[in-house]
Scaffold this active site. Structure first.
Site, mmCIF file in Angstrom:
data_model
loop_
_atom_site.group_PDB
_atom_site.id
_atom_site.type_symbol
_atom_site.label_atom_id
_atom_site.label_comp_id
_atom_site.label_asym_id
_atom_site.label_seq_id
_atom_site.Cartn_x
_atom_site.Cartn_y
_atom_site.Cartn_z
ATOM 1 N N LYS A 164 0.807 -1.226 0.000
ATOM 2 C CA LYS A 164 0.000 0.000 0.000
ATOM 3 C C LYS A 164 0.841 1.276 0.000
ATOM 4 C CE LYS A 164 -4.211 -1.717 0.095
ATOM 5 N NZ LYS A 164 -5.074 -1.535 -1.085
ATOM 6 N N GLU A 218 -10.159 6.056 2.571
ATOM 7 C CA GLU A 218 -11.048 5.016 3.076
ATOM 8 C C GLU A 218 -10.174 3.844 3.496
ATOM 9 O OE1 GLU A 218 -10.271 5.424 -0.029
ATOM 10 O OE2 GLU A 218 -9.581 3.406 -0.560
ATOM 11 N N SER A 249 1.837 -9.687 -1.202
ATOM 12 C CA SER A 249 1.552 -8.250 -1.103
ATOM 13 C C SER A 249 1.601 -7.688 0.315
ATOM 14 C CB SER A 249 0.181 -7.961 -1.716
ATOM 15 O OG SER A 249 -0.797 -8.781 -1.107
#
Lengths: 397, 251
Positions: A94, A116, A382
């Site tokens: 991220k 969000e 990830s």
């Protein structure tokens, strides 16, 4: 009227029919501002230099491409490589996007970030970027998620962000996006909405994909160096789809099988899943045309996955396009299969994968033994699994 | 054909709290309103404030379907000729099929459509279909819409142009902002269509202020929906007294 229609023919950048800019009129100017600013700086040397500096010195890029020898041997098929995005600061891919967008926001002169978050990973990555660049940060999070993810809420607060619990609708990620958009219509003058996945109105899916494509670019260099060739197959989990599009993108025109793994939850037939590409219909939500889980009336359905980061009723428009043009394939893996893969990778390699990434691992395990020993699979790992220990502990009881 | 001239446009969500009361409410509204705007409920009403969000959830919970909304309009047509405008998010329309939706809306007696999240850039096919079925179109313009775009919005609209009075979502506000007044002045200079103003309008004095600034119509929604939230299907008496207040400056 004719003149108008002609003007409208100048289509926005889309992925086939997917994507677009389906938003209330108020948001058109801020989206245009964002698009212009992004086009101004994306190829600017000093911007790229600054972005690379933070990615390297702060976030920890490049991340290793690791040959999971134990796991590969155990399965007895293709060689499985792991792209270690789990080793990045914050514990997931991220941060590639939040650093990029925060720098973009600074360039636009914005002083505040909103975002969000579902499980909290993107919220944490945004809070990190907010702290690093000295920007006020407000994170919208469904009130059910706030309850389920207390640690990440605390983490965001420690990082200086405010967490705003969203009580409307299903009280989860999709409602957090609605609420962030509602904030943005009245605050865009000084606020950047930092969307966390390759979703939303144009230009967001493109911006997020570009910032995440660093994953695929590195893989391309690393695998050629290690194996002298491109991989046969790349596997990544897909919720909104940002880690997948990031690793896929540099390989789309190559002869490499690209496989996105959605969350089948308790099984597609149970209706409790988040597999919008496998079981959804075309629709329009959150500013984009894509595939969504919805009923015949066009009402958006609530979703389920053991991995909160996959728990979204839609998917990025570029994935919808890759599916329809068959440039990538999309499969689904259940909660139970993901849990098994979580345990398997922990035991065989000493790596706790995020439950999201465990979906990709599970599918790699499935297909590796049908492949030749000299074939290569790259899995995008990830995120790391520490955040999921509570859930895994409950599930394994 | 919708004519706006010192017009009161009243919004409620269809199916709130259930579809049977919607016809009753429409009959009450029609005594005072010049145009009735009826919302099709949606699971993700992102342009709406709390009050209308909750109305959407109540309507969905009571099982309201698109065909029920058409049926209500059809029944309403037995009693009244006043224009009915449907307000929707795009997904329910897209899912049903734009052509089928517009055709059914037309045959049930709907005069025009407002789609909150379908800006002109994405409206090419929709415009062709509306032209084919002679369905009126209403596009929205906002305080940050520039001159050039305002012109395009005006030419895409065939019924009227809906001016969003503020930077925010729907819902009552205490005062009419400067933003609203300057947008009306700007729009009146550009638009060939009549202009209606909405978002944040809740009192008779607001209506007066906007009409004096040059608006051809004023939309009131949340202030009425709030009454329905409070009094449920028996809200007609309270609705009437609010409607009287809103209508008074227009008489």
């Amino acid at each position: 009227m004719l003149k108008l229609l002609r003007w409208l023919c100048g289509d926005l950048m889309k992925f086939g029919e997917f994507g677009g800019r389906y938003v209330p009129e108020l948001l058109i100017p801020p989206l245009e501002e964002l698009e212009n600013a992004y086009n101004e700086i994306k190829d600017d040397e000093s911007f790229i230099e600054k972005l690379n500096y933070y990615l390297e010195k702060y976030a920890g890029r490049p991340t290793p491409l690791y040959f999971a020898e134990n796991l590969s041997k155990k399965i007895g098929g293709a060689k499985i490589y792991l792209k270690r995005e789990d080793l990045l600061h914050g514990g997931a891919h991220k941060i590639n996007n939040t650093i990029g967008q925060a720098l973009l926001a600074k360039y636009m002169g914005k002083s505040r970030l909103i975002a969000e978050t579902g499980a909290g990973q993107h919220g944490v990555a945004t809070a990190i970027a907010g702290a690093l660049f000295g920007m006020k940060t407000d994170i919208y999070m469904g009130s059910e998620d706030v309850e389920r993810q207390k640690m990440n809420v605390f983490r965001m607060k420690l990082l200086g962000a405010d967490v705003i619990a969203v009580d409307s609708g299903s009280k989860t990620l999709k409602d957090a996006i609605n609420e962030a958009l509602r904030d943005w219509v009245s605050s865009f003058e000084y606020t950047h909405y930092l969307i966390g996945s390759c979703v939303g109105p144009h230009p967001y899916p493109t911006i997020v994909r570009d910032f995440q494509s660093v994953i695929g670019r590195e893989v391309k260099e690393q695998i050629v160096e290690m194996e002298g060739d491109l991989p046969d197959c790349i596997i990544a989990c897909v919720g909104g789809g940002s880690n997948a599009i990031g690793i896929f993108h540099p390989f789309i025109e190559e002869d490499v099988r690209l496989i996105g793994v959605e969350a089948a939850g308790k099984g597609i037939e149970s209706g409790k899943h988040s597999a919008s590409l496998n079981a959804g219909e075309k629709g329009v939500l959150h500013g984009m045309l894509s595939y969504f889980l919805q009923n015949e009336e066009g009402q958006i359905l609530s979703t389920h996955s053991i991995a909160a980061g996959l728990d979204y009723p839609g998917v990025g428009p570029e994935h919808a396009y890759l599916k329809d043009t068959k440039k990538a394939e999309y499969v689904a893996v259940t909660d139970d299969e993901a849990l098994k893969a979580f345990v398997e990778l922990s035991k065989s390699e000493g790596i706790l994968p995020a439950l999201e990434s465990a979906h990709a691992i599970a599918y790699a395990i499935k297909i590796a033994n049908e492949m030749e020993r000299d074939q290569i699979i790259v899995v995008n790992l990830s995120g790391r699994g520490d955040k999921d220990l509570q859930i895994v502990m409950e599930a394994l009881k | 054909m919708i004519v706006l001239e010192r017009s009161l446009i009243t919004f409620i969500t269809a199916g709130d709290p259930n579809i049977d009361s919607t016809l009753n409410f429409m009959l009450t509204l029609s005594k005072y309103a010049d145009v009735i705007e009826l919302g099709i409920p949606f699971s993700d009403p992102m342009a709406d404030g709390k009050v209308i969000q909750k109305a959407n959830y109540r309507a969905l919970k009571s099982g309201t379907k698109i065909k029920d909304v058409f049926k209500v309009v059809e029944n309403f047509r037995d009693y009244s000729k006043i224009p009915v405008v449907l307000m929707s998010y795009y997904n329910p329309i897209y899912r049903k099929g734009v052509e089928r939706f517009v055709e059914d809306a037309k045959s049930s007696g709907v005069d025009a459509l407002i789609i909150v999240d379908l800006p002109i850039d994405e409206a090419k096919d929709y415009l062709k279909i509306c032209e084919k079925f002679e369905m009126g179109t209403v596009f929205l313009a906002a305080p940050n819409t520039d001159e050039k775009r305002l012109k395009l919005i005006d030419s895409a609209s065939s019924a009227f142009v809906y001016l969003v009075s503020l930077y925010g979502t729907t819902g009552a506000r205490d005062k009419i902002s400067e933003t609203a007044i300057s947008l009306i002045k700007r729009a009146k200079g550009v638009c060939k269509n009549p202009v209606a103003v909405g978002f944040g309008v809740s009192k008779g004095e607001h209506v007066m202020e906007l009409i004096e600034a040059g608006a051809d119509g004023v939309v009131v929604g949340s202030a009425l929906v709030e009454i329905i939230e409070k009094y449920g299907e028996k809200a007609t008496i309270q609705l009437e007294s609010k409607l009287k207040e809103l209508k008074k400056p227009l008489l």
